[in-house]
Design a protein around this motif. Structure first.
Motif, PDB file in Angstrom:
ATOM      1  N   VAL A 216       0.812  -1.209   0.000  1.00 21.62           N
ATOM      2  CA  VAL A 216       0.000   0.000   0.000  1.00 21.62           C
ATOM      3  C   VAL A 216       0.849   1.265   0.000  1.00 21.62           C
ATOM      4  O   VAL A 216       0.332   2.361   0.198  1.00 21.62           O
ATOM      5  CB  VAL A 216      -1.008   0.002   1.176  1.00 21.62           C
ATOM      6  CG1 VAL A 216      -1.984  -1.149   1.008  1.00 21.62           C
ATOM      7  CG2 VAL A 216      -0.301  -0.110   2.506  1.00 21.62           C
ATOM      8  N   PHE A 217       2.160   1.109  -0.279  1.00 22.44           N
ATOM      9  CA  PHE A 217       3.014   2.311  -0.306  1.00 22.44           C
ATOM     10  C   PHE A 217       2.458   3.351  -1.271  1.00 22.44           C
ATOM     11  O   PHE A 217       2.279   4.514  -0.926  1.00 22.44           O
ATOM     12  CB  PHE A 217       4.452   1.949  -0.700  1.00 22.44           C
ATOM     13  CG  PHE A 217       5.343   3.162  -0.873  1.00 22.44           C
ATOM     14  CD1 PHE A 217       5.979   3.717   0.220  1.00 22.44           C
ATOM     15  CD2 PHE A 217       5.508   3.753  -2.119  1.00 22.44           C
ATOM     16  CE1 PHE A 217       6.780   4.849   0.059  1.00 22.44           C
ATOM     17  CE2 PHE A 217       6.307   4.884  -2.275  1.00 22.44           C
ATOM     18  CZ  PHE A 217       6.949   5.427  -1.177  1.00 22.44           C
ATOM     19  N   THR A 220      -0.950   4.704  -0.215  1.00 17.75           N
ATOM     20  CA  THR A 220      -0.837   5.543   0.976  1.00 17.75           C
ATOM     21  C   THR A 220      -0.458   6.973   0.602  1.00 17.75           C
ATOM     22  O   THR A 220      -0.915   7.935   1.211  1.00 17.75           O
ATOM     23  CB  THR A 220       0.218   4.958   1.950  1.00 17.75           C
ATOM     24  OG1 THR A 220      -0.202   3.655   2.311  1.00 17.75           O
ATOM     25  CG2 THR A 220       0.373   5.822   3.192  1.00 17.75           C
ATOM     26  N   PHE A 221       0.394   7.062  -0.420  1.00 16.66           N
ATOM     27  CA  PHE A 221       0.830   8.386  -0.842  1.00 16.66           C
ATOM     28  C   PHE A 221       0.007   8.894  -2.022  1.00 16.66           C
ATOM     29  O   PHE A 221       0.419   9.805  -2.745  1.00 16.66           O
ATOM     30  CB  PHE A 221       2.328   8.377  -1.163  1.00 16.66           C
ATOM     31  CG  PHE A 221       3.173   8.216   0.066  1.00 16.66           C
ATOM     32  CD1 PHE A 221       3.407   9.287   0.908  1.00 16.66           C
ATOM     33  CD2 PHE A 221       3.692   6.979   0.421  1.00 16.66           C
ATOM     34  CE1 PHE A 221       4.165   9.151   2.055  1.00 16.66           C
ATOM     35  CE2 PHE A 221       4.453   6.822   1.566  1.00 16.66           C
ATOM     36  CZ  PHE A 221       4.688   7.911   2.391  1.00 16.66           C
ATOM     37  N   MET A 275      -1.653  11.228   2.163  1.00 14.67           N
ATOM     38  CA  MET A 275      -0.372  11.813   2.550  1.00 14.67           C
ATOM     39  C   MET A 275       0.360  12.250   1.290  1.00 14.67           C
ATOM     40  O   MET A 275       0.151  11.723   0.216  1.00 14.67           O
ATOM     41  CB  MET A 275       0.469  10.775   3.285  1.00 14.67           C
ATOM     42  CG  MET A 275      -0.111  10.370   4.604  1.00 14.67           C
ATOM     43  SD  MET A 275       0.898   9.089   5.358  1.00 14.67           S
ATOM     44  CE  MET A 275       2.444   9.964   5.532  1.00 14.67           C
ATOM     45  N   LEU A 277       4.131  12.810  -0.512  1.00 11.42           N
ATOM     46  CA  LEU A 277       5.560  12.534  -0.413  1.00 11.42           C
ATOM     47  C   LEU A 277       6.306  13.841  -0.232  1.00 11.42           C
ATOM     48  O   LEU A 277       6.083  14.796  -0.970  1.00 11.42           O
ATOM     49  CB  LEU A 277       6.056  11.848  -1.688  1.00 11.42           C
ATOM     50  CG  LEU A 277       5.746  10.360  -1.846  1.00 11.42           C
ATOM     51  CD1 LEU A 277       6.101   9.916  -3.253  1.00 11.42           C
ATOM     52  CD2 LEU A 277       6.497   9.535  -0.817  1.00 11.42           C
ATOM     53  N   LEU A 359      10.807  -0.621   0.333  1.00 10.23           N
ATOM     54  CA  LEU A 359       9.513  -0.013   0.668  1.00 10.23           C
ATOM     55  C   LEU A 359       8.359  -0.872   0.161  1.00 10.23           C
ATOM     56  O   LEU A 359       7.241  -0.756   0.648  1.00 10.23           O
ATOM     57  CB  LEU A 359       9.422   1.398   0.075  1.00 10.23           C
ATOM     58  CG  LEU A 359      10.380   2.410   0.705  1.00 10.23           C
ATOM     59  CD1 LEU A 359      10.495   3.669  -0.142  1.00 10.23           C
ATOM     60  CD2 LEU A 359       9.947   2.758   2.121  1.00 10.23           C
ATOM     61  N   ASP A 363       7.354  -5.679   2.736  1.00  9.81           N
ATOM     62  CA  ASP A 363       6.044  -6.256   3.083  1.00  9.81           C
ATOM     63  C   ASP A 363       6.026  -7.753   2.790  1.00  9.81           C
ATOM     64  O   ASP A 363       5.525  -8.556   3.582  1.00  9.81           O
ATOM     65  CB  ASP A 363       4.921  -5.628   2.241  1.00  9.81           C
ATOM     66  CG  ASP A 363       4.811  -4.117   2.392  1.00  9.81           C
ATOM     67  OD1 ASP A 363       5.177  -3.596   3.448  1.00  9.81           O
ATOM     68  OD2 ASP A 363       4.342  -3.477   1.427  1.00  9.81           O
TER      69      ASP A 363
END
Lengths: 417, 155
Positions: A216-217, A220-221, A275, A277, A359, A363
């Protein structure tokens, strides 16, 4: 081998947990798969540019030395003295004319030939080796070697199809996208263990289903491309496959198009509450393959090798089995000799997504350990792999485990399971 | 500032950084770094071979902030206790101010015995910012070239 009625009646939509956890099956995998008719990636030719260069590598559990002799020939030698079995070479890499055993100084050339040994004729006419002792018959164990576009593969078998046929016509163009004939430049290695079975890593490369859910990197961003196009290419045997996916970020056609405006525009289309970066440059990637329209590839080569081309990171990794419950993962990251400093900087920056601290791949490593705990739980159960149906055909959608089923189609044939 | 004060300040900084990570207090971790900074983790092998690849390579403060945000918000990490032992802080001097230290990190998973996760050394440069000593450049160099499983947190 015991219990050949191992596989459930449902067939390829089930994977019995025993294939990940059973010691007998593991020993059979070494014998039939890794010591059988497989091409095992061992090195890049770029790691052995000059005569005398060598590196240490592995074929499954077998330590090997990959060498380049004065005539340019590449040899893959088992790293074990033919006298008493002492590990000959300890350095990861170097340049030499001979490998001398530290124990009794038996000395071997770069092709594994026994060149000489001290006191062959004894001392003062006594002892030593008889006239029948033929140096030519006591060299190091040698594997069969093939190379393709700068990658080196080895086999315990002398009867493996030529590499292009072995990887299959569906996969070959994506291998040759990365290995396009340009000389490569090694950027470094990553090595780590994972407390999991070797097939778990390989299956991960065949499973586009997990990526949106576990990694989900990007989401998430706020970086997500709806309906990310996916193709699953599979060779005829089922053993090797390629996931071709639309890149998570738009690959910029030229540096002029590029960030910060490019990335910022791309991010703006997503929800404001995600969010941001602080350094969007980590996602700034150039389109580098002329025929490519903005895709990334994740390719596996039967049995345990995987290649990635993602953003501007290029790499190859081996899932080296260390018993049924552990692997060593050896990654080599590379670019091309022709890369300028800017491209090298991107490749190194994008390596942040990979490896034990990756990153994204971080996971996976966590989940694979939990996976191994589950499949080792007694009494053993089964995995259910029904995403995208029950077939093993190529696919052009993301929620499918077809390449996993195809892998086990080949696995069952080789293992006679 | 004399050597004794500098040595004391460096110890305060190294201790604060380790304590922050052991406690998963990432804002305290970031507070140990200067406004312009870098952070990287390297294997011995890559250093020995002269290869530029790093396990983690944050070339700006923004990248370090993003990594910390990812650790907190997006990475899947099996919970564990990490305990950092940092010793032998050695302020070497120079401009920029160089400093080194040894580290060991122990790791404990729920229901399992404690293991030694990693040992290595820091090669850092330090800078005074607002009268407080901070890391400008932090390089962790692992003694081993093989990481046990994953490297989810900064060292």
């Amino acid at each position: 081998m015991k219990s050949l009625a191992l596989w459930p009646g449902e067939g390829l939509t089930r994977i019995p947990h025993a294939v990940y956890a059973d010691d007998t099956i593991y020993e059979q995998e070494l014998a039939r798969i890794f010591h059988g008719k497989s091409w095992n990636y061992v090195a890049l030719e770029a790691e052995l540019p000059r005569a005398g260069d060598f590196i240490r590598s592995f074929v499954a559990e077998t330590p090997v030395i990959v060498t380049r002799a004065a005539d340019g020939e590449i040899s893959v030698l088992v790293n074990r003295c033919s006298h008493k079995g002492v590990q000959l070479c300890q350095a990861y890499a170097g340049n030499t004319k001979t490998f001398a055993c530290p124990y009794h100084q038996w000395s071997f050339d770069l092709k594994g030939k026994l060149q000489g040994l001290p006191f062959k004729n004894g001392v003062d006419g006594q002892g030593g080796f008889g006239p029948d002792f033929d140096l030519a018959r006591h060299g190091l164990d040698r594997l069969t070697v093939t190379t393709h576009r700068g990658a080196v593969f080895a086999s315990f078998s002398r009867d493996v199809p030529p590499f292009p046929e072995y990887i299959g016509p569906s996969n070959l163009p994506f291998f040759e996208r990365i290995f396009d004939g340009r000389p490569l430049r090694v950027l470094g290695k990553m090595r780590h263990t994972v407390d999991t079975n070797w097939k778990t890593l390989i299956e991960n490369f065949k499973d586009p289903y997990h990526a949106t859910l576990l990694h989900v990197f990007f989401a998430t961003f706020g970086i997500w491309r709806a309906g990310q196009r996916t193709e699953v290419r599979i060779d005829e045997t089922g053993g090797s496959s390629t996931l071709v996916q639309q890149s998570p970020v738009v690959l910029q056609k030229s540096r002029a198009d590029e960030i910060d405006a490019g990335i910022a525009a791309q991010m703006k289309v997503y929800r404001e509450d995600f969010m941001k970066l602080a350094e969007p440059k980590i996602l700034s990637a150039l389109r580098e393959f002329p025929e490519d329209e903005d895709t990334v590839t994740m390719q596996t080569l039967w049995p345990n090798c995987a290649f990635h081309q993602n953003l501007n990171s290029l790499g190859v990794r081996l899932a080296l089995p260390r018993g049924p419950h552990q692997i060593e993962v050896h990654w080599t990251f590379f670019g091309y000799e022709s890369d300028d400093d800017d491209m090298t900087r991107r490749r190194l920056m994008h390596a942040n997504f990979f490896g034990p601290g990756g990153l994204v791949t971080g996971d996976d490593i966590e989940v694979w350990q939990l996976n191994q705990r589950g499949v080792s739980t007694k009494p053993p159960g089964v995995c259910r792999v029904e995403a995208g149906g029950s077939g093993t055909d190529e696919a052009d959608f993301v929620i499918t485990e077809t390449a996993v089923r195809a892998f086990y189609k080949h696995y069952r044939r080789v293992m006679e399971l | 500032m004399n050597d004794r004060e500098l040595f004391f300040e460096a110890h305060v900084l190294y201790t604060a950084c380790s304590a922050a990570l052991d406690a998963l207090d990432f804002s305290a971790f970031l507070a140990c770094f200067a406004g312009e900074c870098s952070y990287s983790i390297h294997s011995k092998e890559n250093i020995d071979r002269g290869w530029p690849l790093a396990f983690v390579s944050c070339t700006s403060r923004g990248m370090l902030e993003d990594r910390v945000a990812a650790v907190q918000k997006s990475s899947f990490i099996v919970p564990r206790v990490q305990r950092r032992i940092v010793s032998g802080v050695h302020v070497l001097g120079g401009e920029p101010l160089r400093s080194e230290a040894s580290f060991a990190v122990f790791e404990t998973f729920d229901g399992k015995a404690t293991t030694l996760f990693m040992a290595g050394r820091f090669e850092d440069t330090l800078v005074h910012e607002g009268g407080v000593l901070k890391f400008r450049e932090r390089r962790a160099i692992l003694d081993s070239s093989i990481v046990p499983n994953s490297l989810p947190y900064p060292l």
